[in-house]
Design an enzyme around this catalytic site. Structure first.
Site, PDB file in Angstrom:
ATOM      1  N   TYR A 151       2.985  92.002  16.584  1.00  0.00           N
ATOM      2  CA  TYR A 151       4.141  91.139  17.182  1.00  0.00           C
ATOM      3  C   TYR A 151       5.346  90.463  16.293  1.00  0.00           C
ATOM      4  CZ  TYR A 151       4.527  86.634  18.651  1.00  0.00           C
ATOM      5  OH  TYR A 151       5.584  84.300  19.082  1.00  0.00           O
ATOM      6  N   ASP A 152       5.200  91.170  15.260  1.00  0.00           N
ATOM      7  CA  ASP A 152       6.869  90.789  14.487  1.00  0.00           C
ATOM      8  C   ASP A 152       7.458  91.791  14.903  1.00  0.00           C
ATOM      9  OD1 ASP A 152       5.357  88.098  12.850  1.00  0.00           O
ATOM     10  OD2 ASP A 152       4.956  89.409  11.432  1.00  0.00           O
ATOM     11  N   LYS A 195      -9.720  60.866  23.783  1.00  0.00           N
ATOM     12  CA  LYS A 195      -8.039  60.206  23.450  1.00  0.00           C
ATOM     13  C   LYS A 195      -7.575  60.840  22.590  1.00  0.00           C
ATOM     14  CE  LYS A 195      -5.884  55.663  24.713  1.00  0.00           C
ATOM     15  NZ  LYS A 195      -4.566  55.941  23.052  1.00  0.00           N
TER      16      LYS A 195
END
Length: 657
Positions: free
Chosen positions: A34-35, A111
């Protein structure tokens, strides 16, 4: 592959990786992969800035800081919900719906206790995000929302225009780490994750928002052009297909099932990664919602069941006092273990002496305790009828429990503060101040190096910096000897500073950099200042009676005397080298405003003080001149109102020459 195509491909791959990691919790590539992709995209954007997308994954770390938040009118109002606090009230709501809707179906959702926002997409691109505000007008926080990795920046197969509503929150684990960091820095703690999330989302600097690791749950479809749905649950399922992180829901048809679901959410609420403060019950049928409509405040087709705060009794067995990095004494109550909000609590905050005295909290009392915001345990009060007969009021110690120095109350607050110049609890903060630019100006001593010096036992006082050796500090750097040599050189050079910098570096209360210069020039040396009486000090410009007393008391303290003698032995300059030979600005007060181009504010201030004048930050009747640069604002306006002469930069420069 063309650069634009490669950038689009990398962006798509990175967004997919974000979705797998942050929404599904099922990563398909390594962090390293990813990096490397992110770095490649950053390099391409730097090389071809015109091709960079505003929704690039590189924006996740925060972009350019904003000057303000722009107001936004919501295309679809963001309504609030009516609260209910008992099962009877919830049953009344179900009955009202049944009067208008035949065989209604409901959704029951947790909530989330966060900050409501609307996200808008055009042709699948995230274009704007805004806070709820008053439901009609909110604030544009798009740049900060881009940093939330669970918000998709691009959508596949989305309608031409899409608006969704979600709740931004800070995960509990992130909140706890943030407060630990703030406590270590002597900063005010956030009361709960909701406050932390709200403060983070309204940061003008998106990089700060990115560091806070916010998250979001989408709970409503506001607008989807060209799409038709019959139920709320269908919209949530559709949004999940678009890769939004959506609120979990359960369907029910009767009050008995609804009651069971609301209670189940309450029982498992502390197993969630985020805070909730209730459960939301909504009519699922969208046409039925349109039929029921809304009042002037709330929709009639939904309610929020609010859970009551959990309050319990326990025994306060002791009060311990901690000393923070800024020297503030913080009392904490030690209590008999009690189960609260899903965890076992053994201590609670007591804030300060005023809080203790107001509630008359004593060791041995039976107290009422709850978790403020469901996170931080706090004492609500005592049970007086259970108080022990021989109990006595509690007062914070007059001497620091860490170093024994005198404790003083802040002039502008309730905090009690240790005054010790060499207090171990304040060491890292004192060192960072001592080496700062306006103080001794020692380059290379960032907070990380300071912490390493302390943890390795190399320094226990600012004076220890001048006794460090190359052998001692070389191990702090893995490669080469340039950095440690450069640091020692910077420390050595700081010995030659004018004593005004040393006076400021000592950290005497209410003695800032400007006051330090005035004191240095008035008394000529640190020894001269040490021998000055309170009366002599108050005769100095800008030094009041309270500041004078702080100075006298600081130099009288044994820790201060020890620090000064070690600085003297190390060869630190104690004399004032700044002599005012030209007093053309004597008795004059200048105010600088606007953007200056011919010199910096620091340079202008230095010249004003060199010629015996004073630089102030506010305009008053005592102001002699206002120096106005470009885009001067309220200070210029006030100067004109008061009839104070206004100088251009060139006119000020002419006065200097």
């Amino acid at each position: 592959m063309q650069p634009q195509e490669e950038m689009k491909l990398l962006a798509a791959q990175l967004e997919q990786a974000n979705y797998r990691y942050y929404v599904l919790d099922d990563p398909e590539i390594t962090d390293y992969e990813y990096d490397m992709m992110l770095r490649k995209l950053e390099d391409l954007e730097a090389e071809y800035p015109a091709l960079a997308s505003p929704n690039s994954p590189t924006k996740r770390v925060g972009g350019k800081a904003l000057s303000q938040f722009v107001k936004v009118e919501h295309a679809v109002p963001l309504e609030s919900l009516q609260d209910v606090f008992s099962m009877d009230e919830l049953a009344d709501y179900v009955a009202r719906v049944r009067e208008e809707i035949s065989e209604p179906e409901f959704t029951v959702e947790p909530k989330v206790d966060g900050l409501s926002v609307a996200l808008e997409y055009i042709d699948g691109e995230f274009v704007r995000g805004a806070t709820r505000g008053d439901g009609r007008i909110g604030e544009d926080v798009t740049e900060n929302l881009r940093t939330i990795r669970t918000i998709p920046l691009r959508l596949e197969n989305a309608p031409q225009r899409l608006i969704v509503r979600g709740e931004v929150f800070m995960p509990r684990a992130v909140f706890e780490k943030l407060n630990e960091k703030r406590e270590a820095a002597g900063e005010t703690l956030f009361a709960n994750p909701r406050n932390a999330a709200a403060g983070s989302l309204r940061q003008l600097d998106p990089k700060v928002a990115a560091e806070r690791q916010l998250d979001i749950l989408i709970f409503n479809l506001q607008l989807a052009e060209g799409k038709i749905f019959s139920t709320h649950s269908e919209t949530l399922d559709y949004l999940r297909e678009l890769k939004f992180k959506t609120i979990p829901y359960t369907l029910c048809q009767d009050m008995e099932t609804a009651k069971s679901l609301v209670e189940r959410i309450d029982e498992t609420r502390y197993d969630l990664a985020y805070d909730i403060d209730g459960a939301v019950m909504k009519l699922n049928d969208l046409a039925g919602r349109g039929k029921m409509g809304s009042t002037s405040k709330f929709p009639k087709w939904a309610v929020a069941y609010k859970y009551p705060p959990e309050i319990k009794r326990t025994l306060l067995t002791d009060i311990v006092v901690q000393v923070g990095r800024t020297g503030v004494l913080t009392p904490k109550a030690v209590v008999a273990p009690v189960r609260l909000a899903g965890t076992t609590v053994t201590n609670a905050t007591l804030h300060n002496q005023d809080f203790i005295s107001e509630k008359d909290i004593r060791i041995g009392d039976t107290v009422l305790i709850r978790k403020a915001g469901e996170i931080i345990p706090e004492i609500l009060g005592v049970v007086p009828e259970l108080r022990q007969e021989k109990s006595s009021p509690y007062f914070l110690p007059e001497r620091c429990p860490v170093c024994g120095a005198k404790v003083e109350r802040d002039l502008d607050g309730a905090a009690m503060r240790c005054t010790g110049a060499e207090c171990p609890a304040q060491l890292s903060r004192n060192i960072e101040h001592f080496v700062s630019r306006d103080a001794m100006n020692i380059d290379g001593l960032g907070s990380a190096i300071v912490e390493q010096l302390i943890s390795n036992g190399l320094i226990s006082s600012p004076a220890d910096l001048y006794y460090l050796t190359l052998d001692e500090i070389s191990a702090l750097w893995k490669n080469g000897d340039k950095a440690p040599k450069k640091l020692l050189s910077s420390i050595e050079n700081s010995k030659k500073n004018d004593v005004s910098k040393l006076i400021y570096a000592l950290g005497i209360r209410q003695v800032g950099a400007k006051a330090a210069k005035v004191l240095a020039q008035q008394f000529g040396s640190l020894d001269g200042l040490m021998q000055a009486s309170a009366e002599q000090l108050t005769a100095v410009r800008d030094i009041g009676a309270i500041t004078a007393q702080f100075i006298v008391e600081w130099f009288a303290d044994e820790q201060s005397k020890h620090l000064i003698e070690r600085l003297r032995d190390a060869g630190v300059n104690f004399n004032c080298d700044i002599q005012i030979e030209d007093t053309r600005f004597s008795g004059m007060t200048f105010v600088l405003t606007g953007a200056l181009s011919l010199f910096t504010r620091d340079e202008a201030t230095e010249k004003i003080e060199l010629f015996g004048g004073k630089a102030s930050g506010s305009v008053s009747k005592k102001t002699t001149y206002v120096v106005a640069g470009e885009n001067a604002g309220s200070k210029l306006q006030k100067a004109n109102e008061l009839g104070i002469p206004v100088l251009s930069e060139q006119e000020f420069l002419d006065m200097l020459q």
